[in-house]
Scaffold this active site. Sequence first.
Site, PDB file in Angstrom:
ATOM      1  N   CYS A   2     -58.392 100.640   8.975  1.00  0.00           N
ATOM      2  CA  CYS A   2     -57.623 101.471   8.088  1.00  0.00           C
ATOM      3  C   CYS A   2     -58.126 103.049   8.082  1.00  0.00           C
ATOM      4  O   CYS A   2     -59.112 103.178   8.811  1.00  0.00           O
ATOM      5  CB  CYS A   2     -57.538 101.061   6.770  1.00  0.00           C
ATOM      6  N   ARG A  27     -54.774 104.765  12.833  1.00  0.00           N
ATOM      7  CA  ARG A  27     -55.609 103.597  12.606  1.00  0.00           C
ATOM      8  C   ARG A  27     -54.969 102.476  11.563  1.00  0.00           C
ATOM      9  O   ARG A  27     -55.539 101.489  11.281  1.00  0.00           O
ATOM     10  CB  ARG A  27     -56.702 104.247  11.580  1.00  0.00           C
ATOM     11  N   TRP A  84     -54.099  98.961   7.692  1.00  0.00           N
ATOM     12  CA  TRP A  84     -53.848  97.730   8.766  1.00  0.00           C
ATOM     13  C   TRP A  84     -54.167  96.452   8.050  1.00  0.00           C
ATOM     14  O   TRP A  84     -55.494  96.435   7.774  1.00  0.00           O
ATOM     15  CB  TRP A  84     -54.551  98.035   9.976  1.00  0.00           C
ATOM     16  N   ASN A 110     -61.864 100.861   4.022  1.00  0.00           N
ATOM     17  CA  ASN A 110     -61.643 100.289   5.834  1.00  0.00           C
ATOM     18  C   ASN A 110     -62.928  99.295   5.834  1.00  0.00           C
ATOM     19  O   ASN A 110     -63.953  99.844   6.100  1.00  0.00           O
ATOM     20  CB  ASN A 110     -61.981 101.627   6.706  1.00  0.00           C
ATOM     21  N   GLY A 111     -62.413  98.187   6.376  1.00  0.00           N
ATOM     22  CA  GLY A 111     -63.332  96.914   6.718  1.00  0.00           C
ATOM     23  C   GLY A 111     -63.043  95.661   6.158  1.00  0.00           C
ATOM     24  O   GLY A 111     -61.980  95.501   5.570  1.00  0.00           O
ATOM     25  N   GLU A 490     -54.361  96.353  33.676  1.00  0.00           N
ATOM     26  CA  GLU A 490     -54.185  97.539  32.774  1.00  0.00           C
ATOM     27  C   GLU A 490     -52.656  97.764  32.465  1.00  0.00           C
ATOM     28  O   GLU A 490     -52.337  97.986  31.606  1.00  0.00           O
ATOM     29  CB  GLU A 490     -54.945  98.768  33.340  1.00  0.00           C
ATOM     30  N   LYS A 494     -50.792  97.537  29.212  1.00  0.00           N
ATOM     31  CA  LYS A 494     -49.983  98.346  28.463  1.00  0.00           C
ATOM     32  C   LYS A 494     -48.430  98.158  28.341  1.00  0.00           C
ATOM     33  O   LYS A 494     -47.971  98.287  27.205  1.00  0.00           O
ATOM     34  CB  LYS A 494     -49.737  99.630  29.463  1.00  0.00           C
ATOM     35  N   GLU A 497     -48.506  95.526  25.223  1.00  0.00           N
ATOM     36  CA  GLU A 497     -48.790  96.460  24.080  1.00  0.00           C
ATOM     37  C   GLU A 497     -47.564  97.180  23.131  1.00  0.00           C
ATOM     38  O   GLU A 497     -47.780  97.130  22.142  1.00  0.00           O
ATOM     39  CB  GLU A 497     -50.014  97.589  24.224  1.00  0.00           C
ATOM     40  N   HIS A 513     -52.119  79.534  43.105  1.00  0.00           N
ATOM     41  CA  HIS A 513     -52.771  78.696  42.259  1.00  0.00           C
ATOM     42  C   HIS A 513     -52.207  78.671  40.972  1.00  0.00           C
ATOM     43  O   HIS A 513     -53.105  78.166  39.807  1.00  0.00           O
ATOM     44  CB  HIS A 513     -54.382  79.269  42.180  1.00  0.00           C
ATOM     45  N   LYS A 612     -55.716 101.616  16.399  1.00  0.00           N
ATOM     46  CA  LYS A 612     -56.391 102.487  17.495  1.00  0.00           C
ATOM     47  C   LYS A 612     -57.926 101.875  17.661  1.00  0.00           C
ATOM     48  O   LYS A 612     -58.299 101.726  18.945  1.00  0.00           O
ATOM     49  CB  LYS A 612     -56.625 103.927  17.143  1.00  0.00           C
TER      50      LYS A 612
END
Length: 617
Positions: A2, A27, A84, A110-111, A490, A494, A497, A513, A612
């Site tokens: 958060c 955040r 969040w 936040n936590g 990557e 992206k 996401e 495979h 983030k």
Amino acid sequence: MCGIVAYIGNKDCKNILINGLKRLEYRGYDSAGIAIINTDEGKDTGSSGTIIDIVKEAGKIREMELLARESKIDGKCGIGHTRWATHGRPTKANAHPHRDCTGKIALIHNGIIENFEELREELKNEGHSFLSDTDTEVLPHLLEKYYNGSLLSAMQRLIKRIKGSGAIVAISTYCPDEIIGARIASPLIAGISKDGNFLASDMPAVLEHTRKFLIIDDYETVRLTRDRIEIFGEDGHPVKRKPIKANWSISSAEKSGYEDFMLKEIFEQPYGVKETMRGRLNNGELDFDELGLSNSQIRDLRKVQIIACGTSYHAAMIGKQIIEKWAKIPVEVDFSSEYRSRDPLIEKVCLFIAITQSGETIDTLAAIREAKSKGARVMAITNVVGSTIARESDSIIYTHAGPEIGVCATKTFTSQIIVMYLMGLYFGKIKDLLSNSYYQKIIDELQNIPDKIQSILDRAGELQKIADHTFRKKCFLFLGRIYGFPAALEGALKLKEISYIHAEGYPAGEMKHGPIALTDSDTVVVGVMPRDPVYDKILSNIQEVKARKATIFSIISEGDKDTARHADHLFEIPATLEELYGILAIVPLQLYSYYIAKKLGRDVDQPRNLAKSVTVE
């Protein structure tokens, strides 16, 4: 994950809090709220006419902002939060701030409070009532329970009762001229200005007001008044600390005319790469004394252990290949979350490297603490000055990408890769494993990389057209070999996401495979295939999936005519050294993912379910 912002000073704080939360929305963006001390003497509630006004709402910050603008809420001391969700759905009731039973204390957090159920049951038995499903709500009730005339003392007792993590900030009508904060494993900074003082999760929240900050450490508490910031250690004694100065400006944390932060940050990569090399690579010479290692220590290294999460893990994979090739030092790369969860072996002559954009990633923090407890020397690579991992490491290499506001890492990734290149080159030179001509060739090409990235960005329209042709496909496979494989991983990350399309990255040689079973006419296969020693092999892999009716999009070297016979779409990247292709290949993949997501109407800066900085488990 958060976002927290708080202010006490000479100015009305509603706009300060709302604008700060907007800059922290990366955040968390499930809900938001503000609480402000109102000392209107005409009101007969609270203490001496003082009350706490709260406005909060589920949804984006703009939903809460509309309510706050319509209300008369304002004052010169307040706290703000963007959430969040972890415990409890993103609803108005679960939004912060939360109150105690009396309404005289308001708190944001936040936590994660791991023992909240035990604490909640204890408080309920003592007569406390709860209005939300969150773990956070136990905290204002604990402050109410422990308050004995000092909110600071109550906070110091509180942090000894809770298990887990938290940046905690509270205000109260008992002490309307102060803000109290505490920190356990979640970032919290104090900002200093002539017009008042601030607490925040991250610097961008208050950069428009100050660039002077104090970092709050674990198990410390902090008291803010209009003209003072006092920090107290775990033992309750005052702590003296010198402020640091942020090297970011507020303009660097704004969109500057771009439609999204993500697009702005993709286009800032030439600058970020240059800044990360500045002072380390000058006039054909590499100066990397900040590694904090003597030449004899480098020569004696028997192993490098790199730990990271997400995008940083992909930078670590490139680092592994570079260090092993140029410095001939074995490198092991591990996910922070896996490393911390087992009983890892720490070798005596080993360099332990943690790569983290924010410097606050909880799994990476736990991993370095595990390694240090076993005697490891820890080096951090991070973008945030004063972050927790930077402070807890033996040496720090800062990337200088500037603030990255978009949730998805772009410019911080390429800056991390540059650090890996410089480190591998420096180690190889100290160990006398690189000829002077080859060493100089690498340096010359590194200095050309920013211009080559810019040449890719100048052709972004080509990638937008390819995205327009392929955005309706349901499955994307990204293939690469050697230095192209981390870029493929990557690229897939992206796309997942920000577009929410199923995408996977694979070593191209592994297609037969299993993954080749996924390929059909609704599949796009993205091949990262520069002209390197394995080019012919990946060209063969592309032909195999083409035979299964997949659409082929290939990232190729400038002048490659052979791939065109098999690919439906092509994008050329400038020629470079084999080892440097990864950093150039990722830029078109970032843009490609961005344009697909925009075509699908996604919010690229705030993709669903992501934040983030992963500061909770």
